[in-house]
Structure formats: structure tokens, C-alpha cells
Enzyme design. Structure first.
Site, short mmCIF file in Angstrom:
data_model
loop_
_atom_site.label_atom_id
_atom_site.label_comp_id
_atom_site.label_asym_id
_atom_site.label_seq_id
_atom_site.Cartn_x
_atom_site.Cartn_y
_atom_site.Cartn_z
N ASP A 43 0.84 -1.20 0.00
CA ASP A 43 0.00 0.00 0.00
C ASP A 43 0.88 1.25 0.00
OD1 ASP A 43 -2.85 1.12 0.48
OD2 ASP A 43 -1.56 2.22 1.89
N TYR A 48 3.21 10.06 1.09
CA TYR A 48 4.14 9.44 2.05
C TYR A 48 5.59 9.80 1.70
CZ TYR A 48 -0.04 6.63 3.09
OH TYR A 48 -1.32 6.22 3.39
N LYS A 77 -2.55 6.18 -4.19
CA LYS A 77 -3.68 7.09 -3.93
C LYS A 77 -3.44 8.46 -4.57
CE LYS A 77 -3.76 4.68 0.48
NZ LYS A 77 -2.41 4.61 1.07
N HIS A 110 -7.56 9.63 -2.08
CA HIS A 110 -7.03 9.47 -0.71
C HIS A 110 -7.99 10.02 0.35
CE1 HIS A 110 -2.88 9.11 1.44
NE2 HIS A 110 -3.86 8.84 2.27
P1 NDP Z 1 -0.27 0.69 11.94
O1 NDP Z 1 -1.51 0.54 12.73
O2 NDP Z 1 0.03 -0.26 10.85
O3 NDP Z 1 0.93 0.74 12.98
C1 NDP Z 1 2.25 0.88 12.56
C2 NDP Z 1 3.11 0.95 13.80
O4 NDP Z 1 3.09 -0.30 14.49
C3 NDP Z 1 4.55 1.26 13.51
O5 NDP Z 1 5.03 2.08 14.54
C4 NDP Z 1 5.23 -0.11 13.55
O6 NDP Z 1 6.56 0.03 13.93
C5 NDP Z 1 4.42 -0.81 14.61
N1 NDP Z 1 4.28 -2.27 14.41
C6 NDP Z 1 4.18 -2.94 13.24
N2 NDP Z 1 3.98 -4.25 13.44
C7 NDP Z 1 3.96 -4.44 14.78
C8 NDP Z 1 3.81 -5.57 15.60
N3 NDP Z 1 3.61 -6.79 15.10
N4 NDP Z 1 3.85 -5.39 16.96
C9 NDP Z 1 4.05 -4.16 17.48
N5 NDP Z 1 4.20 -3.03 16.75
C10 NDP Z 1 4.15 -3.17 15.41
O7 NDP Z 1 -0.26 2.21 11.42
P2 NDP Z 1 -0.38 3.04 10.11
O8 NDP Z 1 -1.12 4.28 10.50
O9 NDP Z 1 0.93 3.15 9.45
O10 NDP Z 1 -1.39 2.22 9.16
C11 NDP Z 1 -0.97 1.21 8.28
C12 NDP Z 1 -0.99 1.67 6.82
O11 NDP Z 1 -2.28 2.08 6.42
C13 NDP Z 1 -0.14 2.92 6.55
O12 NDP Z 1 1.24 2.65 6.60
C14 NDP Z 1 -0.67 3.34 5.21
O13 NDP Z 1 -0.15 2.52 4.19
C15 NDP Z 1 -2.17 3.10 5.42
N6 NDP Z 1 -2.88 4.32 5.90
C16 NDP Z 1 -3.79 4.92 5.06
C17 NDP Z 1 -4.46 6.06 5.45
C18 NDP Z 1 -5.42 6.68 4.52
O14 NDP Z 1 -5.83 7.84 4.75
N7 NDP Z 1 -5.85 6.00 3.48
C19 NDP Z 1 -4.26 6.69 6.77
C20 NDP Z 1 -3.35 5.92 7.63
C21 NDP Z 1 -2.71 4.79 7.18
P3 NDP Z 1 7.78 -0.67 13.09
O15 NDP Z 1 7.74 -0.11 11.72
O16 NDP Z 1 9.00 -0.24 13.85
O17 NDP Z 1 7.53 -2.14 13.15
#
Ligand code: NDP
Length: 317
Positions: A43, A48, A77, A110
Site C-alpha cells: 500500500d 508518504y 492514492k 485518498h
Molecule cells: P499501523 O496501525 O500499521 O501501525 C504501525 C506501527 O506499528 C509502527 O510504529 C510499527 O513500527 C508498529 N508495528 C508494526 N507491526 C507491529 C507488531 N507486530 N507489533 C508491534 N508493533 C508493530 O499504522 P499506520 O497508521 O501506518 O497504518 C498502516 C498503513 O495504512 C499505513 O502505513 C498506510 O499505508 C495506510 N494508511 C492509510 C491512510 C489513509 O488515509 N488511506 C491513513 C493511515 C494509514 P515498526 O515499523 O517499527 O515495526
């Protein structure tokens, strides 16, 4: 891996890799590691600021034989600064050039929010155009053109409430096939899920772990944590899984796609392995009834003083 079926027989892998806040210098390796580990869904979004590196990760993984392009599902997006009909194709072409791809599997609007021409990051409420000034129907014509030219195999939306999805389904030549929204046990969006299902629109769950730095502990003092919620931890222990896997599998079992973000190789693999976690129907029910409501991406960025947008417009409630 469970997949979401589309009407033309295409299948979207239920678990994908999120890339928001994945920093330059990290995201190329994260994408490569993910594809090597078996992810087939990535995604992305131009806002970003990392699509070139995401593309490098994809190209290297393909060159090294870890996947073929046609086995991958790549979503991107359209940003709010490119909502005019004639701005959609150039924006998509830029994304394709950055990603090094000839087509996207899915292209989404988006946000249902338009910026004034040339404004990528609004500095004040004055930098927006209302949806009366630049209607979604105009933007959607550009999206339909992208689909017609084969540059995006599927088109959809993100952050749309049910009324907006319905309006678009009723008023378009090519209906949206996806709505990407925040979804997790604190925001299960049951009505949106059922309503979109009736309209033939899939949901993708974003911020499934509670989003960004908050998930790794740097959250605002009053923000709840999904990953350390007692119920999530108890179910994880009972099923021999991690809290992150429980949250991911909960989304999969509700029939949505889910796109956890990680740049950590161990957590990238852990999140994909959520596909094998055996959550029981009673676990899902308990999580559905967790009784805590919270939106991590609350939309206030779009509703600051002077903006034509309100939270009620945005979320429909
Ligand atoms: P997430 O809910 O996916 O959380 C990501 C965080 O969790 C990071 O800090 C990551 O750290 C940590 N993490 C990942 N895996 C684990 C695990 N197994 N255990 C503990 N911690 C973990 O957040 P996002 O807001 O990034 O949402 C995911 C994706 O959704 C985005 O990256 C984007 O692609 C999309 N998105 C789309 C939006 C929209 O408006 N359409 C808005 C928000 C998000 P680390 O990297 O260090 O593992």
C-alpha cells in the site's frame, strides 16, 4: 493467504504492507523483505514521500526472482492537490514513474477533501476548496479515465463515509470497488462494513495496530493502546500469537483487507504470519464488543479554522 475477490476475477491478498511513515533509507529494504517473505500486496501513496524507494524495493524483489509483477497487488492514492479532472492522469503517471510500474492494481481518492491548485500541504484553512467548488464527481471522471486507459486495474476511495460511497456508486459509470478506512477493534465500523458490502465495495483496514509512533509507545498521554489492551493480550496468549497478529487476523476474519506498516524485518514477518493464527469465533466476538471507541486519524487536520470541511461532513456522524 486469504484474498478479496473482484468482479473481473482479480484477487487482492488480504494482508498487505503499509508504507506511511516508513522513512527513506528504510522503506526500500522493508518492501524487499516483505516480498521476499511472501507479501504480495503493498500500500503506497505519493504523500508518504517514499514511492521512489518503494518502487526500488519492488523492482529489486522482482529482479531477484521473489515475485513476478503480475503476482503483486500495488495500491496507490490520488492526493488532495490533484482533484481536478485533468490533474488525475498526470498525478497517476507521476506515481507510476516513481514506483517504476506500468500499471497500478488499485488507485484510490485518498481523502474526500480538495486543496487549492498547487497546495500539497495546506498551511491554513484557507488552502482548501469545498466539494461544492470541486466535486468528487469531477475527480471520479479522472479516475474512470485512468481505469479506461488500463493505468489502474481497479479504482476506489479512502476515508469515505457510507453516504458518499453510495452516492458515487449510484452516480458513476465505473463504480468504486474499494474504500480504505481506519478499522480496528476501537473503530469496528460495522455499519460501514455491511453497507459497503451490500454495494459491492470492499474495505481495507488502515492503522490496524493503532498507527505510527503511537504503536511503539510514543503516543499522546490520553490515547488508548490497541496493542497493550488487556483483551487483545489475553487472546494473543490463548492462541499462541502476538497482539499484532490478533489485530491483523481479526480484520482478515471480518472479510476486509488489512495493511499493517512495519520497517522491522521481524515484525514484517510476524504480521504476515498472522494469516496462520487461529482466532475462534468467540475471540472475534469479544474483540467486536471491546467497548472502547477511538479514532487515531481523527480528521482534524482538514477541519481547522477557515476550512470548509467539518468532522460531521468527513465522517458522516
Ligand atoms: P499501523 O496501525 O500499521 O501501525 C504501525 C506501527 O506499528 C509502527 O510504529 C510499527 O513500527 C508498529 N508495528 C508494526 N507491526 C507491529 C507488531 N507486530 N507489533 C508491534 N508493533 C508493530 O499504522 P499506520 O497508521 O501506518 O497504518 C498502516 C498503513 O495504512 C499505513 O502505513 C498506510 O499505508 C495506510 N494508511 C492509510 C491512510 C489513509 O488515509 N488511506 C491513513 C493511515 C494509514 P515498526 O515499523 O517499527 O515495526
Amino acid at each position: 493467504m486469504k484474498t478479496l475477490p473482484f468482479t473481473n476475477q482479480d484477487q487482492m491478498p488480504a494482508i498487505g504492507l503499509g508504507t506511511w511513515k516508513s522513512k527513506p533509507g528504510e522503506v526500500r529494504d522493508a518492501v524487499y523483505t516483505a516480498i521476499e517473505a511472501g507479501y504480495r500486496h503493498i500500500d503506497c501513496a505519493p504523500i508518504y514521500g517514499n514511492e521512489k524507494e518503494v518502487g526500488e524495493g519492488i523492482s529489486k524483489a522482482i529482479a531477484d526472482g521473489h515475485a513476478k509483477r503480475e503476482e503483486l497487488w500495488v495500491t496507490s492514492k490520488l492526493w488532495n492537490s490533484a482533484h481536478r479532472r485533468n490533474a488525475v492522469l498526470p498525478a497517476l503517471q507521476q506515481t507510476l514513474a516513481d514506483l517504476g510500474l506500468e500499471y497500478l492494481d488499485l488507485y484510490l481518492i485518498h481523502w474526500p477533501v480538495a486543496h487549492k491548485d498547487g497546495v500539497v500541504n495546506p498551511a491554513s484553512g484557507n488552502d482548501f476548496l469545498s466539494l461544492e467548488q470541486l466535486p468528487i464527481s469531477e475527480t471520479w471522471e479522472g479516475m474512470e479515465e485512468a481505469a479506461g486507459q488500463g493505468l489502474a486495474r481497479h479504482i476506489g476511495v479512502s476515508n469515505f463515509h457510507l453516504g458518499r460511497v453510495q452516492e458515487l456508486v449510484n452516480g458513476s459509470r465505473i463504480p468504486p470497488e474499494m474504500n480504505q478506512v481506519e478499522l480496528h477493534p476501537f473503530l469496528p465500523q460495522q455499519q460501514l462494513l455491511e453497507g459497503c458490502r451490500k454495494l459491492g465495495v470492499h474495505l481495507t483496514a488502515y492503522s490496524p495496530l493503532g498507527s505510527g509512533d503511537r504503536a511503539t509507545g510514543m503516543k499522546a498521554a490520553d490515547e488508548p493502546s490497541l496493542l497493550s489492551h488487556t483483551l487483545v493480550k489475553e487472546i494473543a496468549e490463548m492462541r499462541g500469537a502476538t497482539p499484532g497478529q490478533v489485530l491483523i487476523q481479526w480484520a482478515v476474519q471480518r472479510g476486509t483487507a488489512v495493511i499493517p506498516k512495519s520497517v522491522n524485518p521481524g515484525r514484517i514477518r510476524e504480521n504476515l504470519a498472522a494469516a496462520q493464527v487461529g482466532l475462534q469465533p468467540e475471540d472475534v466476538k469479544l474483540l467486536d464488543q471491546i467497548g472502547q471507541a477511538y479514532r487515531f486519524i481523527d480528521g482534524t487536520f482538514w477541519t481547522r479554522e477557515g476550512s470548509p470541511y467539518t468532522l460531521k461532513d468527513l465522517w458522516g456522524e
